[in-house]
Each structure stands twice: as C-alpha cells, then as structure tokens.
Design a protein around this motif. Structure first.
Motif, PDB file in Angstrom:
ATOM      1  N   THR A 208      23.089   6.350   3.237  1.00 37.28           N
ATOM      2  CA  THR A 208      23.289   5.004   2.699  1.00 37.28           C
ATOM      3  C   THR A 208      24.773   4.683   2.590  1.00 37.28           C
ATOM      4  O   THR A 208      25.227   3.607   2.964  1.00 37.28           O
ATOM      5  N   ASP A 233      19.191   5.178  11.771  1.00 43.90           N
ATOM      6  CA  ASP A 233      19.540   4.139  10.799  1.00 43.90           C
ATOM      7  C   ASP A 233      20.991   3.703  11.002  1.00 43.90           C
ATOM      8  O   ASP A 233      21.294   2.516  11.055  1.00 43.90           O
ATOM      9  N   GLY A 236      21.374   1.796  14.159  1.00 43.29           N
ATOM     10  CA  GLY A 236      20.842   0.442  13.996  1.00 43.29           C
ATOM     11  C   GLY A 236      21.836  -0.470  13.308  1.00 43.29           C
ATOM     12  O   GLY A 236      22.049  -1.615  13.716  1.00 43.29           O
ATOM     13  N   VAL A 237      22.471   0.052  12.260  1.00 44.59           N
ATOM     14  CA  VAL A 237      23.452  -0.756  11.534  1.00 44.59           C
ATOM     15  C   VAL A 237      24.649  -1.066  12.435  1.00 44.59           C
ATOM     16  O   VAL A 237      25.188  -2.175  12.408  1.00 44.59           O
ATOM     17  N   HIS A 263      17.509   2.912  17.813  1.00 44.34           N
ATOM     18  CA  HIS A 263      17.429   2.635  16.372  1.00 44.34           C
ATOM     19  C   HIS A 263      16.053   2.078  16.062  1.00 44.34           C
ATOM     20  O   HIS A 263      15.224   1.916  16.940  1.00 44.34           O
ATOM     21  N   GLY A 264      15.827   1.845  14.777  1.00 43.34           N
ATOM     22  CA  GLY A 264      14.560   1.224  14.406  1.00 43.34           C
ATOM     23  C   GLY A 264      13.705   2.074  13.497  1.00 43.34           C
ATOM     24  O   GLY A 264      12.580   1.721  13.189  1.00 43.34           O
ATOM     25  N   VAL A 266      14.344   2.824  10.352  1.00 41.58           N
ATOM     26  CA  VAL A 266      14.499   2.563   8.918  1.00 41.58           C
ATOM     27  C   VAL A 266      13.140   2.218   8.327  1.00 41.58           C
ATOM     28  O   VAL A 266      12.509   1.267   8.754  1.00 41.58           O
ATOM     29  N   LYS A 267      12.714   3.024   7.378  1.00 39.37           N
ATOM     30  CA  LYS A 267      11.417   2.769   6.740  1.00 39.37           C
ATOM     31  C   LYS A 267      11.578   2.696   5.242  1.00 39.37           C
ATOM     32  O   LYS A 267      12.521   3.203   4.696  1.00 39.37           O
ATOM     33  N   LYS A 268      10.626   2.062   4.610  1.00 37.45           N
ATOM     34  CA  LYS A 268      10.612   1.996   3.143  1.00 37.45           C
ATOM     35  C   LYS A 268      10.370   3.373   2.567  1.00 37.45           C
ATOM     36  O   LYS A 268       9.554   4.110   3.087  1.00 37.45           O
TER      37      LYS A 268
END
Lengths: 268, 268
Positions: A208, A233, A236-237, A263-264, A266-268
């Motif tokens: 993060t 992640d 992706g950013v 990328h892609g 990123v999950k909850k």
C-alpha cells in the motif's frame, strides 16, 4: 515508465538460495516472469563474496540471455564488477550504478562513454547520503559535470535520489519529492529512478505504501523504477498513473496491460 | 482525510433492492460496517421516485441513527429534500449538496447558515458542468460570495470539483487537479471532496485507477472523499498518503488502522 525488474538479486533470500544451489530453472523463470510483465531491463545482482562475484554474474547473465531478449542491468556495488559484467552482455543495457563516492563515477562513466549503455547514478558521495535536498542536488550537479566531461547525454542517465524508509523519516519523503522535481526541471530528458520498496521498510501492508509513494514520485517526475514487476497491484497503479497523467489516450495501454494479465489482481 | 461513506445510496443496485424490500438489517449492517471503517459521515441517498423520497430518507436515517453515532450526510439532488431530511437527524451532519444551479445555493445556504451543519458544494451552474479549470473556478468564486453573504465559514464547506471519467477525458484529470490546487491556495481551511470512483468508470480493475487518482488528488489538496470505506486497499492508500505527506509521525495512525483491520488486504 521504464521498469527495471528487481527479482534476480542475491539480497532476496529465495534468489540467494537459487544462486547457492546453481538452480538454473529458478533463475530462468525469474527472467521469463519479468519479461512477461513487460520490463525494460532485468537487473542482475549476485550479492555474493567478492572472490566469486564475477563468475556468479556471468552464470546469471548467461541464463537470463538464454531465456529472454530483455536487456540486462548489471548491478554491483563494485564498479569494476559492473564493467566486467558488461562484457558478458550481448546487447547494451543499464550500468547499475555509479555515484560520487570515490572513483566510481570516473571509472564507470569512462567505461560507458562510447557505448549505448545507460547508467544509474546515485546521489551519494564520499560524505555519505546527504540529509537535505540542497546537498543531494549539489551531488547531482557534480554528477552532471562529470556526464558532460565524458560526453554522456542526460537521456542516458537514471538518477536515483535514494529513497529512504518512511517509518523513521516522514520529512524524507517531501525532500526526495523536491529533489525529483528539481532534477526534472533542470534536465527534462533525464530519467529519475528509485528502489521503490525501500519506502515501506518495517511497515505492515508494505505494498500500500509502495503504491502511494510511486504515484507521488511519478507526479514529481519519476519515470523509471527498480521494482517487482510481478506485483500486479503496483503495476496496475503505474499503468493507471500514466493514463491519469494524460499520457495514455483512451487508456489503451492500461487496458492492453490488463488484458495481458500484467495488472488487475487488486481484490477486496 | 474526511471519509464520507457512500454505500447507503439507492443508485447502488444492492442497496436499492434493500430499500425496495425495506430490509432493515441490510441497511443497519451498511451503517455499522462503514462506522467500523472509521467514516466521518454516512451518506444517505434514497434515489427513489419524488413522491416517496422523503419517507424513504426518514426510514433510512432512523435506521442509521439506531445503529451508529456517526453523523449523516443527507444526500439528494433536491435541495428541499435535504432540508427536510436535516430535521430527522439527531445531530449536525453534512448537507449534500448545493451548486450554482437554480435556487439551490440560496435555499441550501439559508437552511444551514445558523447551524453547525457542513455542506458539499458542486462546481456546476445553470450552464451545466464547466469544461475548463477557469470556468469551474468562476463557479467557485460565485459559491464563495454566497457563503460570505450567508456567513458560512470556508471550513464548513466541502467543494466538489466534479470528477469525470478518465477513459474519455485524460485532460480532465489535469484540469480537476489544477482546480483542487487553486481552491486550497485561495482558502486553506476549506475542504475539497469528490466522488472518487467516478474516475474509473468503464475501465477494468477500477480500484487501481481509484487509488492512483486518490493519491494525485490528495497531493493537490483533496482532504475529503465520498467513497467506499470498506475498500481496504483504497483505505490503506489513504492512510499511507497521510503518512507520506508527513502528517502521521512514525506512521502511528497507519499502523493503528492496519491493526484495526481497516486496511491491509492488498494481496498479490
């Protein structure tokens, strides 16, 4: 954004183990994974004892070159190792690194001057890592004087302002951001790079913090990064930021990279 | 960062379904989840036909107030609905929203002038949503003249510069960032807010784009956001940014939020 894949580095325990065991498949896989993630350079750093560093570099470089076409970043704290390692490379790559410490910059710049190699230059000197933006920019000025003397164009340089850990130095972030901005203001064609993950050392949920810092640094002018390109992640950013900065019309590259699986995740 | 939890909104299909079925537990759970994530306001927007909007708002507000102590953001495109909904609230909250469209600003500002309510003000007018930074800032100037006339301090205002989708408007991002910077330069005590997720409409891996934009906007001065507070990745980036901007010494708040489970779910 120029991505320098960081995974073939003996400072990473799993890579160190593969190097110690001379595990060809493991290294080959790291080279392929990073190439699939679209890196511009594959960094190769042995991180072993001096007496076996060069043969280890050769072993690693040979494997990477057998597995991929991606140019190599020859990475050693010893500038002479970098120069010898250049000879094992079948195409120009990235010299990683020089600094204003000792003879490094003269030896390194002399070696790459009449080549197509690019070069990482760190903003430290014989006095260590400067604490203030002004002092780091003074080191930068010295580096650029050397680059001019050796006829190395700014566009071949990747200046590393030296990212330090956030948890002990909040002011350090603002300082590094200021240094990045000033470098790009002085030389728009220069590259600014950094070892992104240093920022989050000793913190939980490091990724993060890495993402937040990457965005901040890209806004300031960072256009190169030494990072883990298999971190979907973070990648992706980075693709999102290129689009957000207006450099990816209709998000074509962002969507392409998503479709390629770069990328892609990123999950909850 | 002021977090306005966006989940109790009839424009979200799952919430709309719960509203239609008068599912008290579902709404209560949304209120509790958002409170646990540390939101400053819980937005309540019915998004139903006009003739049942007010009773639906009352039903929602009563549930939220029975479940949590978190102040409410009364949210309707109809300024009169917001005024009526204020009366159902047991403490001051956020009036969402006014703009320079029609009588909205006079009616809304008159209603909150002598209260402790804060207010979201959108930068659109009778001419629609301005295309350029200059035109949006002209609307901002008009809003601030009204705020002065009604005696509403800048610190009670959350200016929404109107975030538009990236995929069709790359230039729009730079424009919104410029508007945010200029608003904060003119009134340092004012809040700048936005519906973050608008940026990523129609793109894959939307959360990645939301994170990148949030960091950009926070760097420019965004200090309030209408967003999903249960998105642990986004919350992590927000806490990371507060630390990266030097406003969380030794990352104490970042680490505390991690321990409380508010962020930390970013996975490969």
């Amino acid at each position: 954004m120029i991505i320098i894949g960081e995974k073939i580095n003996g400072a990473i325990p799993s890579t160190a183990k593969a190097i110690a065991k001379r595990d060809v498949e493991y290294i080959k896989n790291l080279a392929r994974m990073q190439t699939a993630a679209g890196v511009d350079y594959i960094d190769v750093c042995a991180s072993v004892e001096n007496d076996v560093e060069l043969e280890t570099m050769k072993w690693l470089i040979d494997i990477v070159q057998a597995a991929t076409e991606t140019p190599i970043a020859v990475d050693s704290p010893n500038v002479h190792t970098c120069i010898e390692a250049m000879k094992y490379c079948n195409k120009p790559g990235l010299f990683n690194s020089v600094s204003m410490e000792g003879e490094k910059i003269d030896v390194g710049f002399a070696a790459i001057a009449d080549t197509d190699w690019e070069c990482v230059a760190l903003l430290n000197s014989d006095k260590g890592i400067p604490k203030t933006a002004k002092d780091r920019l003074d080191v930068f000025t010295d580096i650029m004087a050397k680059a001019k003397a050796y006829g190395i164009a700014p566009s071949r340089l990747h200046i590393d302002p030296l990212v330090e850990m956030l948890c002990t130095s909040e002011d350090g972030v603002a300082m590094v951001i200021e240094v990045i901005r000033e470098i790009k203001a002085q030389y728009p064609a220069i590259h600014v790079t950094g070892a992104i993950s240093n920022i989050s050392f000793n913190l939980p949920a490091r990724k993060t913090v890495n993402m937040g810092f990457t965005v901040m640094a890209m806004m300031a002018g960072l256009d190169s990064g030494i990072l883990d390109p298999t971190d979907r992640d973070l990648m992706g950013v980075i693709y999102a930021m290129v689009a957000l900065m207006g450099e990816d019309e209709y998000c074509v590259e962002y969507i392409r990279a998503y479709r390629q699986g770069i990328h892609g995740a990123v999950k909850k």
